[in-house]
Write an enzyme that holds these catalytic residues in place. Structure first.
Site, short mmCIF file in Angstrom:
data_model
loop_
_atom_site.label_atom_id
_atom_site.label_comp_id
_atom_site.label_asym_id
_atom_site.label_seq_id
_atom_site.Cartn_x
_atom_site.Cartn_y
_atom_site.Cartn_z
N GLU A 4 41.17 33.08 40.51
CA GLU A 4 41.45 31.68 40.20
C GLU A 4 40.95 30.74 41.29
O GLU A 4 40.43 29.65 41.00
CB GLU A 4 42.95 31.49 40.01
CG GLU A 4 43.36 30.10 39.62
CD GLU A 4 44.86 29.99 39.38
OE1 GLU A 4 45.40 28.90 39.58
OE2 GLU A 4 45.48 31.00 39.00
N ASP A 5 41.09 31.15 42.55
CA ASP A 5 40.87 30.22 43.67
C ASP A 5 39.65 30.51 44.53
O ASP A 5 39.40 29.80 45.50
CB ASP A 5 42.12 30.19 44.56
CG ASP A 5 43.34 29.67 43.82
OD1 ASP A 5 43.16 28.85 42.91
OD2 ASP A 5 44.47 30.08 44.15
#
Length: 738
Positions: free
Chosen positions: A87-88
């Site tokens: 996600e990051d």
């Protein structure tokens, strides 16, 4: 890669303590795979920091610590360390699978939100992320266990986030993640999730309640010690081996009781509870006999979850008794194994079974999940999906029976309609009546534990739209909506076709010269696949017949001279064209893309500025605007075709009326204190009515008051100030249910 960790000694220390914890709790696990996952995550997050300023890697490390305390397996711990890299960071799923295997890849992918896909709004993103996670859970339940640990650490460290973001996370936790933890039997995790969310959503009410409980904690503990000692002596005398624990109930649990019963803390008599943990089922019942022999049981408060376990496999005997000094308290009696299941639920599985992906297909604790995923598979609208999931996640508490003795477990306040659909869809669709315990009962009546229900059917009967307001299960609601929507869609197709023909005559377009392919081409431009879908969209008012004709036969149509509104709306919605008409509309709200549409706030919820809102096309009246939290939006699940995007006008600052009901002690001076708060807030009182509560005998009163507020923040300030007034028991903002 090791040099990265030298720069963050806090992370290194966290990892070493994690490694020591895993060695102690799971000595057979390979520590090397854990370290590889840590080093990989540390490198991926090396340039990132949390809102608090800490290195980002401290978050996945803390999540892994929570999972290690639950004694989860190596795959789960690696997933905890890696859960945010997709996600990051720029790490890909293929890299995860290549370095850590298919199981870890599947779990990390299941936990990851859908952040890299474009969605129309935050609600769509939340709904699709939840869909993805639920589907992943059916394959590997460790996905949700990691997510619960992730959410728990986020709540523990939520103070550094903006206030609005804190409230969003906490509300989502109360609505979705805490109920999931309950359904998985994870009582300990559920309790902390609820308490932390409560403190975030209602900081002043939580602080006041915790302060009040703490001020009496010594009194509670002294009482508990006395009762524990008495129970231990009596159990020893009867040769029943057991340990006895005492506890003060959780703040959120007490808060719900205060709200439900409209009472103050002084009137909560079962705020303390005793737990007896013994060695066998036989001794559980023997201990119950000892308790009832010593103190009088409260009628109707004895529950046997050993003989009839809850769907999440929770087992225990519950009873409430009137103890020393006339104090009512609850007693729970269970074995050590039952206690472990009650505290840890499905997570306890990994302590004793090695190398498994999770529970088998037969596991009752996730049978509800597979049903939920199946029911939601065809539900496209994100609002409907989220609302239905929230309702279906509430704990099941009512045990009912068919005339042949089959047990049907339903949510609290379920109706005979829910019961009918739990038997079979055809039984629900043709249901015309119900016989409960041999007596004919209304279909909207609520069922209780032990009820024997017989459903009366009639061939050809169809469900009523009114049923949507009373049913409690997703299965019943979805089946009813499916049939009703099919009927209404057929009507919409007919209306849409007639409106197109009527507009064609007015504009001089010869529909006979148009082929089905011409209409199908226009349908695809509007995002629908068939001509019938185009007619249905016209019938529901999603766009106008004139626009369709201008697209399908531009050379034949003669458009009207006035410009068409930016947002296509059905002719059944009144348009605002004069200053006099404008005075009748709600100028604090705009339909996105159109300024000449009659808009009004629905009276059932009276949304205030700052709340999330949704518009609903109401034939002949304009657009009704509801708060997203309105029970009517949540329960009736309005047709997606009639929803429309609305927003608060930035320039408008007129106060909005909101009605609240205040439950208080009947004592002098309270009304003066409440009105003084409104005076300080410069909030006008529109109506006020104070009366005694005739339904109660405890000297209580009810105050109905309608006040003007500028926005959600002012309303929250007023309600918080009201709660601090001595003698105020509870406050409700009025939101009627149709």
């Amino acid at each position: 890669m090791s040099s990265l960790v030298v720069d963050v000694p806090q992370a290194e220390e966290l990892y070493r303590s994690l490694e020591a914890k895993v060695r102690a709790l799971r000595p057979k696990d390979d520590p090397n795979v854990l370290e590889r996952a840590y080093r990989f995550a540390a490198e991926a997050h090396s340039n990132q920091r949390r809102k608090s300023g800490e290195p980002y890697i401290t978050h996945p490390l803390s999540v892994a610590h929570i999972l290690a305390d639950m004694q989860m397996d190596s795959v789960c711990l690696q997933t905890g360390l890696l859960h945010d890299v997709l996600e990051d960071t720029n790490v890909t799923l293929e890299q995860i699978r290549e370095n850590f295997g298919e199981d870890v890849g599947r779990c990390v992918d299941g936990v990851t939100k859908l952040t890299k896909i474009s969605f129309a709004n935050r609600e769509d993103r939340q709904a699709e992320s939840l869909r993805k996670m639920l589907l992943a859970m059916t394959t590997d339940i460790r996905v949700i266990i990691v997510k619960l640990a992730d959410r728990l650490h986020n709540l523990r460290t939520i103070a550094s986030l903006p206030r609005e973001r804190q409230e969003t996370i906490a509300q989502e936790t109360i609505d979705i993640y805490a109920p999931i933890a309950h359904r998985l039997g994870m009582g300990k995790i559920r309790g902390e999730l609820e308490d932390l969310s409560f403190q975030t959503l209602h900081p002043e009410a939580a602080a006041d309640l915790i302060r009040e409980i703490e001020s009496k904690r010594q009194e509670y503990e002294n009482w508990l010690k006395q009762v524990q000692s008495e129970i231990e002596q009596r159990l020893t005398r009867e040769n029943i081996p057991a340990r006895v624990e005492g506890r003060v109930k959780r703040a959120y649990s007490v808060y719900l009781k205060l709200k439900r019963q409209k009472i103050t803390l002084d009137q909560v008599y079962d705020i303390v509870a005793i737990r007896i943990i013994t060695d066998s089922v036989k001794n559980c019942y023997a201990a119950l006999g000892v308790i009832h022999n010593e103190w009088h049981p409260v009628p109707g408060r004895i529950k046997d979850f050993i003989a009839m376990p809850r769907p999440n496999l929770y087992q225990s005997l519950h009873t409430s008794v009137i103890g020393p000094g006339g104090v009512t308290f609850e007693v729970q009696i269970r074995t050590e194994e039952m206690h472990r299941i009650a505290e840890e639920g499905i997570a306890a599985h990994w302590k004793y079974k090695e190398g498994s992906k999770g529970p088998g297909l037969e596991d009752q604790r996730i049978a509800w999940l597979r049903q939920l995923v199946e029911w939601q598979r065809d539900m496209k609208d994100s609002g409907d999906f989220l609302s239905t999931v929230k309702m279906d996640l509430y704990g099941e508490e009512v045990y009912t029976f068919t005339p042949r003795g089959r047990v049907i477990v339903l949510p609290r306040d379920a109706t005979p309609i829910d019961f009918a659909y739990a038997i079979h869809s055809d039984v629900g669709n043709t249901c015309v009546g119900a016989r409960v315990n041999g007596t004919i009962r209304p279909l909207k009546s609520t069922l209780r534990n032990g009820d024997v229900v017989e459903i009366l059917t009639q061939p050809g009967h169809q469900p009523s739209r009114d049923w949507l307001a009373v049913v409690k299960t997703a299965r019943a609601r979805n089946k009813i909506r499916h049939l009703i929507n099919a009927v209404e869609r057929a009507k919409a197709v007919e209306i849409g076709q007639k409106s197109l023909e009527k507009e064609a005559r007015r504009m001089g377009v010869n529909l006979g010269r148009l082929s089905n392919n011409d209409l199908a081409a226009v349908a695809s431009e509007y995002g629908v696949s068939k001509t019938d879908d185009l007619y249905a969209a016209l019938g529901f008012g999603r766009f106008s017949a004139r626009q369709v004709l201008q697209k399908v036969a531009p050379e034949q149509s003669t458009p009207a001279p006035e410009p068409a509104p930016q947002l296509p709306l059905p002719p059944s919605i009144p348009q605002l064209q004069t200053d006099a008409a404008l005075a009748n509309g709600d100028l604090t709200i705009h339909v996105k893309g159109a300024d000449d549409v009659l808009v009004y706030r629905a009276k059932c919820c009276n949304a205030v500025r700052g709340e999330q809102i949704v518009g609903y096309i109401t034939r002949g009246k304009g657009i009704a605007v509801h708060s997203l939290q309105c029970p009517n939006v949540q329960k009736l699940l309005y047709e997606p075709e009639r929803k429309i995007a609305v927003e608060w006008a930035r320039s408008a600052s007129d106060p909005l009326p909101v009605k609240v009901v205040i439950y208080t002690d009947d004592r002098p001076g309270i009304l003066h204190k409440l009105t003084s708060i409104l005076d300080a807030e410069k909030s006008n009182i529109r109506t006020l009515e104070a009366r005694g509560d005739e339904k109660r005998t405890d000297n209580s009163a009810i105050i109905d008051i309608t006040i003007d507020v500028k926005d959600k923040k002012q309303l929250e300030r007023v309600i918080s100030a009201f709660r601090r007034v001595p003698g105020v028991r509870d406050i409700e903002r009025m939101q009627n249910v149709i």
